[in-house]
Design an enzyme around this catalytic site. Structure first.
Site, PDB file in Angstrom:
ATOM      1  N   ASP A 413       0.856  -1.183   0.000  1.00  0.00           N
ATOM      2  CA  ASP A 413       0.000   0.000   0.000  1.00  0.00           C
ATOM      3  C   ASP A 413       0.895   1.237   0.000  1.00  0.00           C
ATOM      4  O   ASP A 413       1.876   1.312   0.759  1.00  0.00           O
ATOM      5  CB  ASP A 413      -0.896  -0.004   1.246  1.00  0.00           C
ATOM      6  N   ASN A 421      -3.273  12.925  -2.755  1.00  0.00           N
ATOM      7  CA  ASN A 421      -4.438  13.344  -3.539  1.00  0.00           C
ATOM      8  C   ASN A 421      -4.967  14.682  -3.063  1.00  0.00           C
ATOM      9  O   ASN A 421      -5.317  15.552  -3.874  1.00  0.00           O
ATOM     10  CB  ASN A 421      -5.538  12.286  -3.460  1.00  0.00           C
ATOM     11  N   HIS A 426      -5.942  14.650  -7.779  1.00  0.00           N
ATOM     12  CA  HIS A 426      -6.061  13.259  -8.213  1.00  0.00           C
ATOM     13  C   HIS A 426      -5.238  12.964  -9.456  1.00  0.00           C
ATOM     14  O   HIS A 426      -4.786  11.827  -9.653  1.00  0.00           O
ATOM     15  CB  HIS A 426      -7.532  12.920  -8.462  1.00  0.00           C
ATOM     16  N   ASP A 430      -2.713   9.897  -9.668  1.00  0.00           N
ATOM     17  CA  ASP A 430      -2.643   8.862 -10.704  1.00  0.00           C
ATOM     18  C   ASP A 430      -1.216   8.687 -11.196  1.00  0.00           C
ATOM     19  O   ASP A 430      -0.774   7.556 -11.456  1.00  0.00           O
ATOM     20  CB  ASP A 430      -3.561   9.230 -11.876  1.00  0.00           C
ATOM     21  N   GLU A 456      -4.887   2.540  -3.784  1.00  0.00           N
ATOM     22  CA  GLU A 456      -3.433   2.610  -3.845  1.00  0.00           C
ATOM     23  C   GLU A 456      -2.781   1.295  -3.454  1.00  0.00           C
ATOM     24  O   GLU A 456      -1.579   1.250  -3.168  1.00  0.00           O
ATOM     25  CB  GLU A 456      -2.925   3.721  -2.926  1.00  0.00           C
TER      26      GLU A 456
END
Length: 704
Positions: A413, A421, A426, A430, A456
């Site tokens: 993770d 974010n 965002h 990404d 994630e």
């Protein structure tokens, strides 16, 4: 294909049918028309002839009637009492004009004989006073002719012409008569002997008396005509018809008749000829057409068979190729076009269709490939999605349990991703996920897989890997991610949870242990690796040491090949021992060179054996050897340049050459060896199983 179902047979049959139709048209339409036309022409000719005959007959009768009248007018009355002188007078007149073949005689008004010429064949008797011709002569000025009759003496068929000898007051003193014979030797002899064609002739009929006066058949003379309805043509003639038509002879055969009237006497002359004789040329033509048609059909069939075989050969070859393509015996491909005609256009169309189908097939395959990739791939990172992961992991879990191979899982993770974010947006988040996926992929082996678990989180599946090796891999991946700076964000870290599949453990329990380990890594400060060792995984014969193990199911039955295979196993195990023990690079490279030489020699020995046993897939097997050799050359060269590590080379040798080729692909030719029947049958030693049993867990030197 049966010849009777071919296009060639249809064309030949069409030609024969057209010929038959032409023959039938000629036989049933044209020839009857020709026959009718021939009948018309012959009938016109007969009518012309019969008119001429009728005129000649009328002229002959008229000449005799005139002669009788003149004799009656010039006979001296004084001679009626002097029979001898009268007979001499008649002889003299008969000698000068011999028109009556049965002579002349003079009768009294009562029918008594007065005198006769020397030719008279009447006998010495008198004529019956009631004789029609006698009464007609006495009551008529001029000459008369009797009805056809039998002579009183000899019964010959005759006709009598007579005229009265009168005094100045018109009183009949006597009758001068001349007799004509109607059958042979008579005045109609020429007419009786004249024929039309081979069997046709003439008939003279007296309609008033309904008698045949003269005929080519003497038996018909003075016979009565048939009754009404027997011969419709004769019935019409008796009622006044003059012209041509069909009649029936005494034997019942059809005849073509032409009818003309004899002027001044009421007789008719009929020229007759059998219709079969008239139609003889048409019948000959019909037989000639039949023979010609059969010969034409035979010759045309042979010509068409030869010519069409040549003309249709390109089409025949093309249809055979297309049929084999349809049956799967040939690859779908364009057909050669040899002629620029209708067949060429057809093949051009087929070739265009093949090209379009090929293009559409490629487009469809590409689309299916893309759809398949989309169905199992995460669009953002290119990693697998959960659907693809579940499909693969089910197989790996089943195989690990069956063959007791280690299988490890890493769940990771990205640390503090929500803050990334929130702070950078965002879009930047990404980019971070994509960078993490790229870093992870750079550390994966070919057999490993990367899955985006959600948000994630990522999952790495490591086949043939125990917990210790998986922990090393996770640590290496952690370092790689942390060392990668992302524009605008900087360095990011990730936490890892590692778990090895237990011997009887389910998939969900296994993933849950990895997730618990990840949670501990998060709780322990993040950017770290936690391994769950609560469940014992599968263990080999030597704990913690990777080794290729030879199995009896790998044996081909050929002692030389089996010895070389086992020698390659041993050399690869030696190589891995040197790599794992971190021996000097020069020593490891020397071992690699020796191993490479043995591999090449083994390939040559194996190819020679396969050639001796006539292995049908020898060419394909040689191409496999060439591909492995080229790949080995490239890896050794990259190893010299420092582009790859020893672990990559070992992975190639263990996986591609041993597991896939020696254990898997080499088994295809075992059945062709002479000693294959004596080789033990190991039902569970399939290529896939053998590959899994022999495949090690190759690690590069820097992973270890």
């Amino acid at each position: 294909m049966s010849f009777f179902r071919t296009f060639k047979f249809r064309l030949i049959a069409l030609g024969v049918v057209l010929i038959v139709i032409g023959v039938l048209v000629r036989q049933l339409v044209i020839l009857p028309t020709v026959r009718d036309r021939v009948h018309e022409v012959v009938a016109d000719a007969q009518l012309s002839i019969v008119n001429h005959v009728a005129r000649d007959l009328a002229h002959a009768l008229q000449a005799r009637r005139t002669l009788i009248g003149e004799l009656a007018d010039t006979l001296p009355a004084a001679l009626l009492s002097q029979p001898l002188q009268l007979g001499a007078w008649l002889d003299e007149r008969e000698r000068l004009n011999p028109l009556f073949d049965r002579g002349l005689r003079v009768l009294g008004p009562d029918g008594a004989r007065v005198a006769g010429s020397s030719r008279a064949a009447w006998g010495e008797g008198s004529a019956a006073p009631q004789a029609d011709w006698l009464q007609a002569a006495l009551g008529t000025q001029g000459a008369v002719i009797s009805r056809p009759q039998r002579a009183e003496g000899d019964g010959a068929p005759v006709v009598v012409m007579a005229a009265a000898v009168r005094d100045g007051g018109g009183r009949a003193l006597a009758v001068v008569a001349g007799e004509l014979r109607l059958d042979e030797g008579g005045f109609l002899e020429d007419l009786r002997q004249t024929q039309l064609g081979e069997s046709g002739g003439f008939v003279v009929i007296s309609p008033a008396d309904k008698l045949f006066v003269a005929s080519n058949d003497a038996a018909m003379v003075l016979r009565p005509t048939p009754g009404p309805g027997v011969d419709p043509m004769l019935d019409r003639a008796l009622t006044g018809y003059r012209g041509t038509g069909l009649t029936v002879d005494a034997q019942g055969e059809d005849e073509l008749a032409a009818i003309a009237a004899v002027p001044d006497i009421g007789w008719i002359v009929v020229a007759r000829r059998p219709t079969a004789e008239v139609s003889q040329p048409v019948a000959e033509l019909r037989r000639l057409l039949w023979r010609n048609s059969f010969a034409t059909m035979a010759v045309l069939s042979l010509i068409l068979l030869g010519v069409l075989s040549h003309m249709l050969r390109p089409l025949t070859n093309a249809s055979r190729a297309i049929r084999e393509m349809a049956d799967g015996k040939q690859e779908l491909a364009p057909v050669a076009v040899t002629r620029q005609d209708e067949f060429g256009d057809l093949l051009f169309g087929f070739n265009n269709l093949v090209t379009r189908l090929h293009d559409k097939e490629q487009a469809l395959l590409q689309t299916l490939k893309q759809l398949d990739a989309l169905a199992g791939t995460d669009a953002l990172t290119g990693a697998w999605n959960r659907r693809q992961f579940y499909q693969v992991v089910a197989l790996e879990v089943e195989r690990a349990h069956r063959y007791r191979h280690p299988l490890a899982l890493i769940l990771l993770d990205v640390d503090l991703f929500k803050g990334i974010n929130d702070r950078y947006g965002h879009m930047k988040g990404d980019e971070v996920l994509q960078a993490v996926a790229t870093s992870l992929r750079s550390t994966l082996r070919k057999a490993d897989s990367l899955t985006r678990w959600g948000g994630e989180e990522f999952v790495v599946l490591l086949p043939e890997t125990d917990l210790a090796s998986a922990t090393v891999f996770a640590e290496r991946a952690r370092v790689c991610i942390a060392a990668h700076a992302i524009d605008g964000v900087g360095a990011v870290t990730a936490s890892f949870g590692v778990a090895e599949l237990g011997e009887a453990e389910s998939r969900n329990d296994w993933i849950a242990r990895a997730d618990a380990a990840l949670y501990r890594a998060k709780q322990g400060g993040r950017n770290r690796v936690e391994a769950d060792d609560a469940v014992v995984g599968h263990r080999g014969t030597q704990e913690g040491f990777i080794r290729l193990v030879w199995h009896a199911s790998f044996e081909s039955g050929d002692a030389t090949l089996d010895a070389e295979h086992r020698a390659l196993f041993d050399e690869i195990n030696v190589l891995w021992t040197l790599i794992a023990a971190q021996h000097p690079a020069a020593e490891i490279r020397a071992t690699v060179e020796v191993l490479y030489g043995k591999m090449v020699r083994h390939f040559r020995d194996e190819e020679a054996l396969l050639q001796r046993i006539s292995y049908p897939e020898l060419a394909a097997h040689i191409r496999m050897h060439e591909a492995l050799t080229v790949r080995a050359d490239a890896l050794i060269e990259e190893l010299r340049c420092g582009k790859v590590d020893f672990g990559t080379l070992f992975a190639f040798l263990a996986h591609d050459m041993v597991a896939k080729h020696i254990v898997g692909q080499d088994r295809a030719y075992f059945a062709y060896l002479d000693t294959a029947a004596s080789r033990p049958d190991h039902a569970d030693a399939l290529p896939a199983a053998a590959r899994d049993a022999a495949a090690p867990t190759p690690l590069s030197d820097d992973r270890a």
